[in-house]
Design a protein around this motif. Structure first.
Motif, PDB file in Angstrom:
ATOM      1  N   ASP A 122       0.802  -1.226   0.000  1.00  0.00           N
ATOM      2  CA  ASP A 122       0.000   0.000   0.000  1.00  0.00           C
ATOM      3  C   ASP A 122       0.833   1.273   0.000  1.00  0.00           C
ATOM      4  O   ASP A 122       0.271   2.375   0.036  1.00  0.00           O
ATOM      5  N   LEU A 123       2.160   1.148  -0.030  1.00  0.00           N
ATOM      6  CA  LEU A 123       3.009   2.335   0.065  1.00  0.00           C
ATOM      7  C   LEU A 123       3.403   2.867  -1.307  1.00  0.00           C
ATOM      8  O   LEU A 123       3.842   2.098  -2.168  1.00  0.00           O
ATOM      9  N   PRO A 124       3.271   4.167  -1.527  1.00  0.00           N
ATOM     10  CA  PRO A 124       3.790   4.749  -2.768  1.00  0.00           C
ATOM     11  C   PRO A 124       5.316   4.610  -2.813  1.00  0.00           C
ATOM     12  O   PRO A 124       5.975   4.594  -1.762  1.00  0.00           O
ATOM     13  N   PRO A 125       5.907   4.511  -3.975  1.00  0.00           N
ATOM     14  CA  PRO A 125       7.370   4.416  -4.082  1.00  0.00           C
ATOM     15  C   PRO A 125       8.053   5.591  -3.378  1.00  0.00           C
ATOM     16  O   PRO A 125       7.560   6.726  -3.410  1.00  0.00           O
ATOM     17  N   GLY A 126       9.162   5.304  -2.746  1.00  0.00           N
ATOM     18  CA  GLY A 126       9.937   6.333  -2.065  1.00  0.00           C
ATOM     19  C   GLY A 126       9.639   6.478  -0.593  1.00  0.00           C
ATOM     20  O   GLY A 126      10.422   7.081   0.154  1.00  0.00           O
ATOM     21  N   GLU A 127       8.497   5.944  -0.123  1.00  0.00           N
ATOM     22  CA  GLU A 127       8.161   6.032   1.301  1.00  0.00           C
ATOM     23  C   GLU A 127       9.093   5.134   2.120  1.00  0.00           C
ATOM     24  O   GLU A 127       9.327   3.979   1.777  1.00  0.00           O
ATOM     25  N   TRP A 128       9.584   5.683   3.233  1.00  0.00           N
ATOM     26  CA  TRP A 128      10.504   4.952   4.098  1.00  0.00           C
ATOM     27  C   TRP A 128       9.751   3.989   5.018  1.00  0.00           C
ATOM     28  O   TRP A 128       8.588   4.199   5.363  1.00  0.00           O
ATOM     29  N   ILE A 129      10.464   2.934   5.418  1.00  0.00           N
ATOM     30  CA  ILE A 129      10.001   2.011   6.456  1.00  0.00           C
ATOM     31  C   ILE A 129      10.985   2.137   7.612  1.00  0.00           C
ATOM     32  O   ILE A 129      12.182   1.875   7.454  1.00  0.00           O
ATOM     33  N   VAL A 130      10.478   2.570   8.764  1.00  0.00           N
ATOM     34  CA  VAL A 130      11.355   2.804   9.911  1.00  0.00           C
ATOM     35  C   VAL A 130      10.715   2.192  11.155  1.00  0.00           C
ATOM     36  O   VAL A 130       9.577   1.737  11.144  1.00  0.00           O
ATOM     37  N   GLY A 131      11.461   2.209  12.247  1.00  0.00           N
ATOM     38  CA  GLY A 131      10.956   1.669  13.513  1.00  0.00           C
ATOM     39  C   GLY A 131      11.640   0.377  13.849  1.00  0.00           C
ATOM     40  O   GLY A 131      12.857   0.317  14.041  1.00  0.00           O
ATOM     41  N   GLY A 132      10.841  -0.678  13.921  1.00  0.00           N
ATOM     42  CA  GLY A 132      11.420  -1.997  14.148  1.00  0.00           C
ATOM     43  C   GLY A 132      11.352  -2.461  15.582  1.00  0.00           C
ATOM     44  O   GLY A 132      10.403  -3.101  16.012  1.00  0.00           O
ATOM     45  N   TYR A 133      12.412  -2.120  16.369  1.00  0.00           N
ATOM     46  CA  TYR A 133      12.535  -2.524  17.775  1.00  0.00           C
ATOM     47  C   TYR A 133      12.561  -4.045  17.939  1.00  0.00           C
ATOM     48  O   TYR A 133      11.877  -4.595  18.796  1.00  0.00           O
ATOM     49  N   TRP A 134      13.381  -4.707  17.104  1.00  0.00           N
ATOM     50  CA  TRP A 134      13.437  -6.156  17.222  1.00  0.00           C
ATOM     51  C   TRP A 134      14.222  -6.551  18.492  1.00  0.00           C
ATOM     52  O   TRP A 134      14.999  -5.787  19.039  1.00  0.00           O
ATOM     53  N   ASP A 176      18.998  -0.143  20.745  1.00  0.00           N
ATOM     54  CA  ASP A 176      19.860   0.667  19.878  1.00  0.00           C
ATOM     55  C   ASP A 176      21.300   0.155  19.814  1.00  0.00           C
ATOM     56  O   ASP A 176      22.221   0.900  19.483  1.00  0.00           O
ATOM     57  N   SER A 177      21.480  -1.125  20.088  1.00  0.00           N
ATOM     58  CA  SER A 177      22.818  -1.706  19.962  1.00  0.00           C
ATOM     59  C   SER A 177      23.129  -2.097  18.521  1.00  0.00           C
ATOM     60  O   SER A 177      24.298  -2.227  18.144  1.00  0.00           O
ATOM     61  N   ARG A 210      26.479  -1.417  13.333  1.00  0.00           N
ATOM     62  CA  ARG A 210      26.676  -1.218  14.766  1.00  0.00           C
ATOM     63  C   ARG A 210      27.526   0.025  15.000  1.00  0.00           C
ATOM     64  O   ARG A 210      28.256   0.463  14.120  1.00  0.00           O
ATOM     65  N   GLY A 211      27.404   0.549  16.221  1.00  0.00           N
ATOM     66  CA  GLY A 211      28.245   1.675  16.606  1.00  0.00           C
ATOM     67  C   GLY A 211      27.442   2.922  16.875  1.00  0.00           C
ATOM     68  O   GLY A 211      26.349   3.118  16.322  1.00  0.00           O
ATOM     69  N   PRO A 212      27.949   3.801  17.733  1.00  0.00           N
ATOM     70  CA  PRO A 212      27.218   5.024  18.098  1.00  0.00           C
ATOM     71  C   PRO A 212      27.033   6.001  16.951  1.00  0.00           C
ATOM     72  O   PRO A 212      26.198   6.903  17.021  1.00  0.00           O
ATOM     73  N   GLY A 213      27.812   5.832  15.878  1.00  0.00           N
ATOM     74  CA  GLY A 213      27.697   6.762  14.758  1.00  0.00           C
ATOM     75  C   GLY A 213      26.591   6.445  13.780  1.00  0.00           C
ATOM     76  O   GLY A 213      26.321   7.237  12.864  1.00  0.00           O
ATOM     77  N   VAL A 214      25.914   5.317  13.950  1.00  0.00           N
ATOM     78  CA  VAL A 214      24.893   4.915  12.978  1.00  0.00           C
ATOM     79  C   VAL A 214      23.720   5.900  12.923  1.00  0.00           C
ATOM     80  O   VAL A 214      23.332   6.341  11.833  1.00  0.00           O
ATOM     81  N   PRO A 215      23.115   6.287  14.037  1.00  0.00           N
ATOM     82  CA  PRO A 215      21.990   7.232  13.943  1.00  0.00           C
ATOM     83  C   PRO A 215      22.357   8.534  13.246  1.00  0.00           C
ATOM     84  O   PRO A 215      21.579   9.067  12.436  1.00  0.00           O
ATOM     85  N   ALA A 216      23.562   9.049  13.539  1.00  0.00           N
ATOM     86  CA  ALA A 216      23.991  10.298  12.905  1.00  0.00           C
ATOM     87  C   ALA A 216      24.160  10.124  11.404  1.00  0.00           C
ATOM     88  O   ALA A 216      23.878  11.033  10.621  1.00  0.00           O
ATOM     89  N   LEU A 217      24.595   8.945  11.005  1.00  0.00           N
ATOM     90  CA  LEU A 217      24.794   8.671   9.587  1.00  0.00           C
ATOM     91  C   LEU A 217      23.489   8.783   8.799  1.00  0.00           C
ATOM     92  O   LEU A 217      23.470   9.247   7.653  1.00  0.00           O
ATOM     93  N   PHE A 218      22.383   8.390   9.449  1.00  0.00           N
ATOM     94  CA  PHE A 218      21.089   8.375   8.760  1.00  0.00           C
ATOM     95  C   PHE A 218      20.203   9.570   9.125  1.00  0.00           C
ATOM     96  O   PHE A 218      19.104   9.703   8.588  1.00  0.00           O
ATOM     97  N   ARG A 219      20.680  10.430  10.011  1.00  0.00           N
ATOM     98  CA  ARG A 219      19.823  11.485  10.548  1.00  0.00           C
ATOM     99  C   ARG A 219      19.233  12.381   9.463  1.00  0.00           C
ATOM    100  O   ARG A 219      18.051  12.713   9.480  1.00  0.00           O
ATOM    101  N   ASP A 220      20.033  12.789   8.520  1.00  0.00           N
ATOM    102  CA  ASP A 220      19.555  13.709   7.488  1.00  0.00           C
ATOM    103  C   ASP A 220      18.780  13.002   6.379  1.00  0.00           C
ATOM    104  O   ASP A 220      18.016  13.641   5.647  1.00  0.00           O
ATOM    105  N   ALA A 221      18.979  11.696   6.279  1.00  0.00           N
ATOM    106  CA  ALA A 221      18.322  10.959   5.201  1.00  0.00           C
ATOM    107  C   ALA A 221      16.903  10.523   5.571  1.00  0.00           C
ATOM    108  O   ALA A 221      15.985  10.606   4.744  1.00  0.00           O
TER     109      ALA A 221
END
Length: 576
Positions: A122-134, A176-177, A210-221
């Motif tokens: 049901d998602l138009p192309p380009g829509e992100w999938i985020v969340g998770g919490y596995w 967030d590990s 993995r690593g503390p830098g991952v969220p920052a890497l994706f923050r702007d995207a």
């Protein structure tokens, strides 16, 4: 008294027994067992509704006199009726996203694939999938009293690569590990999918980072929000979930866009839950400048309350305690930003000043506190608030009141605090509570009987959809069961966890109805089934006053009625 109610009561002149003439009701529910939450008339057989309000409550023979040729009749067939449930604590926007996609309880790659397949259809192309919490339920299986383990699950992004070519996917483990990204998300973040390690973060294969830098890497995207169309669709889906469970009011803490979506759906006649909306505490000045105070808004969307935070949560061991956690002697938990400076050092009086200013502006304060030290400090602040701003009916809400030190229980009633608790927390959290804070401190956890005995008012809700470490459905049956049984959904431990803290079902129902309305300053308008009040009710498949605690979990909602409209029927799956 509002003019509309006055006119109704002139039309339906009635004695207390419930007989009315000469008007006709729009809807009559009859032949039931109605628990009204009204001390003056605790039970009834029937209720009549006109113009969105109760105009008669009493015996069948009395109420049925209001039947007219256009009256809709619902024969309850002996079903049990309660005022519409009022959930004291939801995060609607998060829940709407969570309903759309989460892998918290997923335990296999097949489950992951099916969840993604259902979403992308049901998602138009380009829509992100985020969340998770596995992984939240790897260490302690859902419904266990603790100690149970399952095979750890880590998403394999290769399994969904073909499904998500048009949809960047960036999801996270509950603590967030670890994070997971597909090729589209890596490219959006400027990372070469063929050589992700070159980005400076650890790449573990199959899309795992993995690593503390991952969220920052994706923050702007990663977009800060989804498209308006997607959020409206999520909202409609979440509203359907709410009305399926007999909930007619939520006290919500979402963003401004969600509030605007609520307003838009209300204008279109599609809003099927009343919203008591809470802004963040730090925005008190903005609300005051706009003239917003307690009670602002209307019967559908009410403003005037604020939500603040003192500490973190138990799920990730950030709740603040006097003594360290048993499983981590180096950790006492964390204070939230409004308590500290940029170095994390406590700033004396910083949080209190927010409370003083907001309270003086006529806004209601509701503050999150989990650990025993956090609750102690907050009660100190409340004492100072009373001293400096004077005594008045401020209905301060101690949000969660999850773990209290023994000496602090008497202060709750003395200070007139309202304990805004979510009883299903205990059914889920007891899986690991004693492992983290031990038996002695756990005796002050979710201590509903001790809170009520202090003279403080208890209100119930869900904390829907939960935290990054646990899922909390909006279904009130889970909360009622937890309050009266103090067991996991699997029925453990026998006799209940600290059974001396169990509530009676009547007390639990009142906490989920009238008490929550009172906590919102709305007890004169709703919360009980009384003549003149808003016609919100839930029809249940079982009489909660007569069944065992275990049977509460099997109780279903047959009808949900709000403002006199049937918005859900189990057989009809009524929408609007």
């Amino acid at each position: 008294m509002p003019l509309r109610i006055a006119l109704l009561l002139l039309l339906f002149v009635m004695p207390r027994c419930g007989s009315l003439s000469p008007g006709h009701a729009e809807l009559i529910v009859h032949n039931g067992v109605i628990w009204t939450a009204d001390a003056g008339r605790p039970t009834a057989e029937a209720a009549a509704i006109a113009e969105g309000r109760f105009v008669a409550v009493g015996r069948d023979s009395e109420v049925l006199r209001l039947r007219g040729p256009a009256t809709r009749m619902i024969d309850l067939g002996g079903a049990f009726v309660v005022p519409g449930f009022s959930d004291n604590h939801t995060h609607f926007a998060s829940a709407a996203r969570f309903l759309e996609f989460n892998v918290m309880t997923a335990g296999t790659q097949e489950e992951l694939v099916e969840k993604v397949r259902g979403l992308v259809a049901d998602l138009p192309p380009g829509e992100w999938i985020v969340g998770g919490y596995w992984g939240a339920y790897d260490q302690w299986a859902r419904g266990s009293p603790g100690g149970a383990r399952r095979e750890p699950f880590t998403p394999d992004m290769q399994q969904i690569e073909a499904l998500t070519r048009d949809h960047p996917v960036f999801i996270r483990k509950f603590d967030d590990s670890e994070f997971a990204a597909n090729s589209a998300a890596l490219r959006a973040a400027g990372v070469d999918p063929a050589n992700p390690s070159a980005s400076g973060v650890e790449f573990a294969g199959n899309g795992i980072l993995r690593g503390p830098g991952v969220p920052a890497l994706f923050r702007d995207a990663v977009p800060r929000s989804f498209s308006r169309e997607r959020r409206v669709r999520q909202t409609r889906n979440a509203l359907a979930e709410i009305r399926k469970h007999g909930v007619t009011t939520i006290s919500d803490m979402s963003d401004d866009e969600q509030l605007e979506i609520f307003r838009a759906l209300h204008r279109e006649g599609e809003l099927t839950v009343r919203v008591h909306f809470r802004y963040p505490l730090e925005r008190w000045g903005e609300l005051a400048a706009r003239g917003i105070r307690v009670g602002s808004g209307d019967a559908w969307i009410r403003l005037g309350a604020l939500k603040g935070h003192i500490d973190g949560i138990m799920g990730n061991s950030t709740a603040r305690f006097f003594q360290p956690y048993d499983h981590d002697p180096s950790n006492r938990g964390r204070w939230r930003p409004l308590m500290v400076d940029e170095r994390g050092e406590v700033v004396e009086g910083k949080f209190l000043q927010f409370m003083l200013d907001a309270d003086a502006a006529g806004l209601q304060l509701t503050v999150h506190a989990i650990g025993d030290e956090a609750n102690h400090v907050l009660l100190n602040h409340l004492e100072e608030l009373h001293r400096r701003n004077g005594a008045r009916d401020r209905r301060f809400r101690l949000v969660h009141a999850q773990v209290l030190a023994p000496a602090d229980f008497p202060r709750l009633g003395r200070l007139g605090a309202i304990a805004e608790v979510q009883p299903f927390h205990l059914s889920d959290d007891m899986r690991w509570m004693e492992e983290r804070i031990g038996n002695r401190r756990s005796r002050g956890a979710y201590a509903f009987r001790s809170i009520a005995s202090s003279g403080a008012m208890l209100t119930f809700g869900s904390d829907w959809p939960g935290t990054s470490a646990a899922e909390y459905p909006i279904n009130p049956m889970l909360g009622l069961y937890a309050a009266v049984a103090r067991q996991t959904i699997a029925g453990e431990p026998p006799g209940g966890w600290f059974p001396e803290q169990r509530m009676r079902i009547e007390e639990a129902l009142r906490a989920y109805t009238w008490n929550s309305a009172y906590a919102n300053f709305e007890e004169r308008e709703r919360g009980s089934i009384e003549v003149g009040k808003l016609a919100d009710l839930a029809v249940l498949s079982r009489n909660l006053l007569e069944i065992s605690a275990r049977e509460i979990l099997d109780t279903e909602v047959l009808h949900t009625i709000i403002d006199g409209r049937v918005v859900y029927s189990r057989e009809e799956r009524a929408g609007r």
